[in-house]
Motif scaffolding. Structure first.
Motif, mmCIF file in Angstrom:
data_model
loop_
_atom_site.group_PDB
_atom_site.id
_atom_site.type_symbol
_atom_site.label_atom_id
_atom_site.label_comp_id
_atom_site.label_asym_id
_atom_site.label_seq_id
_atom_site.Cartn_x
_atom_site.Cartn_y
_atom_site.Cartn_z
ATOM 1 N N ARG A 77 -7.868 0.185 35.255
ATOM 2 C CA ARG A 77 -6.574 0.715 35.707
ATOM 3 C C ARG A 77 -6.133 0.130 37.042
ATOM 4 N N ARG A 78 -7.084 -0.328 37.854
ATOM 5 C CA ARG A 78 -6.773 -0.769 39.218
ATOM 6 C C ARG A 78 -6.220 -2.193 39.283
ATOM 7 N N TYR A 79 -6.356 -2.941 38.176
ATOM 8 C CA TYR A 79 -6.041 -4.367 38.250
ATOM 9 C C TYR A 79 -5.063 -4.782 37.155
ATOM 10 N N PRO A 80 -3.885 -5.285 37.526
ATOM 11 C CA PRO A 80 -2.996 -5.917 36.549
ATOM 12 C C PRO A 80 -3.601 -7.254 36.105
ATOM 13 N N PRO A 81 -2.944 -7.964 35.191
ATOM 14 C CA PRO A 81 -3.458 -9.292 34.821
ATOM 15 C C PRO A 81 -3.424 -10.216 36.030
ATOM 16 N N PRO A 82 -4.235 -11.281 36.025
ATOM 17 C CA PRO A 82 -4.338 -12.135 37.218
ATOM 18 C C PRO A 82 -3.042 -12.826 37.609
ATOM 19 N N GLY A 145 3.125 -1.184 29.652
ATOM 20 C CA GLY A 145 1.808 -1.743 29.386
ATOM 21 C C GLY A 145 1.876 -3.222 29.103
ATOM 22 N N GLU A 146 0.725 -3.899 29.280
ATOM 23 C CA GLU A 146 0.660 -5.336 29.002
ATOM 24 C C GLU A 146 -0.466 -5.615 28.025
ATOM 25 N N SER A 147 -0.164 -6.471 27.019
ATOM 26 C CA SER A 147 -1.119 -6.881 25.984
ATOM 27 C C SER A 147 -1.612 -5.654 25.219
ATOM 28 N N ALA A 148 -2.924 -5.355 25.241
ATOM 29 C CA ALA A 148 -3.397 -4.144 24.574
ATOM 30 C C ALA A 148 -2.678 -2.913 25.113
ATOM 31 N N GLY A 149 -2.390 -2.923 26.415
ATOM 32 C CA GLY A 149 -1.643 -1.817 27.000
ATOM 33 C C GLY A 149 -0.202 -1.764 26.540
ATOM 34 N N GLY A 150 0.390 -2.927 26.226
ATOM 35 C CA GLY A 150 1.732 -2.937 25.660
ATOM 36 C C GLY A 150 1.756 -2.299 24.282
ATOM 37 N N HIS A 151 0.742 -2.617 23.470
ATOM 38 C CA HIS A 151 0.591 -1.989 22.157
ATOM 39 C C HIS A 151 0.498 -0.469 22.303
ATOM 40 N N LEU A 152 -0.310 0.012 23.253
ATOM 41 C CA LEU A 152 -0.477 1.451 23.440
ATOM 42 C C LEU A 152 0.787 2.088 24.023
ATOM 43 N N ALA A 153 1.488 1.364 24.890
ATOM 44 C CA ALA A 153 2.749 1.888 25.421
ATOM 45 C C ALA A 153 3.770 2.064 24.302
ATOM 46 N N THR A 278 15.819 -4.207 24.096
ATOM 47 C CA THR A 278 16.059 -5.545 24.620
ATOM 48 C C THR A 278 14.790 -6.366 24.434
ATOM 49 N N LEU A 279 14.925 -7.548 23.841
ATOM 50 C CA LEU A 279 13.816 -8.489 23.717
ATOM 51 C C LEU A 279 14.090 -9.662 24.635
ATOM 52 N N ARG A 280 13.188 -9.904 25.553
ATOM 53 C CA ARG A 280 13.338 -10.973 26.541
ATOM 54 C C ARG A 280 12.218 -11.992 26.339
ATOM 55 N N ALA A 281 12.585 -13.222 26.030
ATOM 56 C CA ALA A 281 11.609 -14.308 25.892
ATOM 57 C C ALA A 281 11.431 -14.990 27.240
ATOM 58 N N VAL A 282 10.175 -15.229 27.600
ATOM 59 C CA VAL A 282 9.874 -15.995 28.810
ATOM 60 C C VAL A 282 9.520 -17.410 28.348
ATOM 61 N N GLU A 283 10.434 -18.331 28.558
ATOM 62 C CA GLU A 283 10.278 -19.687 28.031
ATOM 63 C C GLU A 283 9.091 -20.395 28.701
ATOM 64 N N GLY A 284 8.304 -21.073 27.866
ATOM 65 C CA GLY A 284 7.181 -21.852 28.364
ATOM 66 C C GLY A 284 5.982 -21.040 28.785
ATOM 67 N N ALA A 285 6.001 -19.734 28.533
ATOM 68 C CA ALA A 285 4.915 -18.864 28.990
ATOM 69 C C ALA A 285 3.926 -18.584 27.876
ATOM 70 N N ASP A 286 2.649 -18.666 28.214
ATOM 71 C CA ASP A 286 1.560 -18.278 27.330
ATOM 72 C C ASP A 286 1.271 -16.791 27.550
ATOM 73 N N HIS A 287 0.138 -16.328 27.039
ATOM 74 C CA HIS A 287 -0.256 -14.930 27.228
ATOM 75 C C HIS A 287 -0.407 -14.643 28.717
ATOM 76 N N ILE A 288 -0.147 -13.419 29.106
ATOM 77 C CA ILE A 288 -0.069 -12.932 30.483
ATOM 78 C C ILE A 288 0.877 -13.786 31.331
#
Length: 312
Positions: A77-82, A145-153, A278-288
């Motif tokens: 919980r204390r750390y967002p993605p790098p 949430g992000e990644s697994a947390g996005g799924h749970l959100a 709203t769906l927002r694509a981040v161009e050129g971005a991989d996971h996280i």
């Protein structure tokens, strides 16, 4: 930094998951921080903890529940993605006048799905029950949430006990409280799991320990069991029906872990309900959002979305 004890909570019996009111640490700028609050306990499992950060304000403030990622196998919980500095995440939320609640949940090798959703919902119920203690407006809670947390959100925003049964709500922590939320931000979460079960396992980390396949670990059971469990664990399953809360989906166009199409599927399903999505694509971005310089802008957009919908 000084410590200020809050007024005791009159909860009656049984007591809440924590044994005594947790006093906050108060920063010089007036931000109150409650660290390591136990929101749920289950025999045989570690206590589930949350942190609450509340900006200096007059009256109760809206709150954002932050759910970390990590393939449902790890994370903290204390750390967002790098790619997202702690100072950026916390500063953006608190700077917008919102409280930030960051939660831990059981990992999949501790307990398979729906334990993770049970914990997230328990955290929301807990914050709502003790909102007066924290200085939070109980009717103004959102999830991010992000990644697994996005799924749970996404699941927290879509799964309702009255519509989908008590089995997905859980009885951990405070059972008799509302777990609904007012807005959802989902960063590159899985939305439709069954189509991903046939994909190859993530490549091993060089020099690291063996990494279990995240989806089978989440779902448990045999390969046959997982097909039905994948449907139950997929946010798109619950998109139809009552109008969901507003959703903001942000996903890297070049995500090699969770395909961008996962957010497209959920966006289409939500659009059919007439909800604000709203769906927002981040161009050129991989996971996280690896490879993108847009992370500060993405954080700002996410916080602005939550602020608008939680304080309107």
């Amino acid at each position: 930094m000084t410590s200020t004890a809050p007024a005791p909570i009159d909860t009656g019996w049984p007591p809440p998951p924590f044994l005594a009111p947790v006093p906050p640490l108060v920063d010089t700028d007036g931000v109150r921080r409650f660290h390591g609050v136990t929101y749920a306990r289950t025999p045989g499992y570690r206590p589930r903890l949350l942190d609450v950060h509340v900006p200096a304000a007059q009256g109760a403030v809206a709150a954002v529940v932050w759910i970390h990622g990590g393939g449902w196998l790890e994370g903290d919980r204390r750390y967002p993605p790098p790619t997202v500095p702690v100072e950026l995440l916390h500063g953006a939320v608190l700077g917008a006048g919102l409280a930030l609640v960051s939660v831990d949940y059981r990992h999949s090798l501790e307990a398979p799905f729906p334990a993770q959703l049970h914990d997230v919902k328990a955290a929301i119920r807990y914050v709502r029950r003790h909102s007066g203690h924290f200085g939070i407006a109980p009717e103004r809670i959102g999830v991010w949430g992000e990644s697994a947390g996005g799924h749970l959100a996404a699941l927290a925003g879509l799964v309702r006990t009255h519509a989908h049964g008590a089995s997905l709500e859980g009885r951990e922590g405070v059972p008799d409280e509302d777990s609904s939320v007012r807005a959802v931000v989902d960063w590159y979460g899985v939305s439709e799991i069954e189509s991903l079960l046939s994909q190859p396992t993530l490549p091993p980390v060089p020099g690291g320990p063996p990494y279990p396949d995240p989806l089978p670990a989440l779902l448990g059971g045999t390969e046959e069991d997982r097909r039905e469990r994948a449907r139950v664990a997929s946010p798109v399953t619950y998109a139809a029906g009552a109008t969901p809360p507003p959703f903001l989906l942000i996903h890297g166009r070049d995500d090699r872990v969770v395909p961008f199409s996962q957010s497209e599927v959920l966006a289409r399903a939500l659009t059919r309900t007439g909800t604000d999505v709203t769906l927002r694509a981040v161009e050129g971005a991989d996971h996280i959002f690896l490879g993108s310089a847009e992370v500060p802008a993405v954080v700002a957009e996410s916080v602005d979305f939550l602020r608008r919908h939680l304080t309107a």
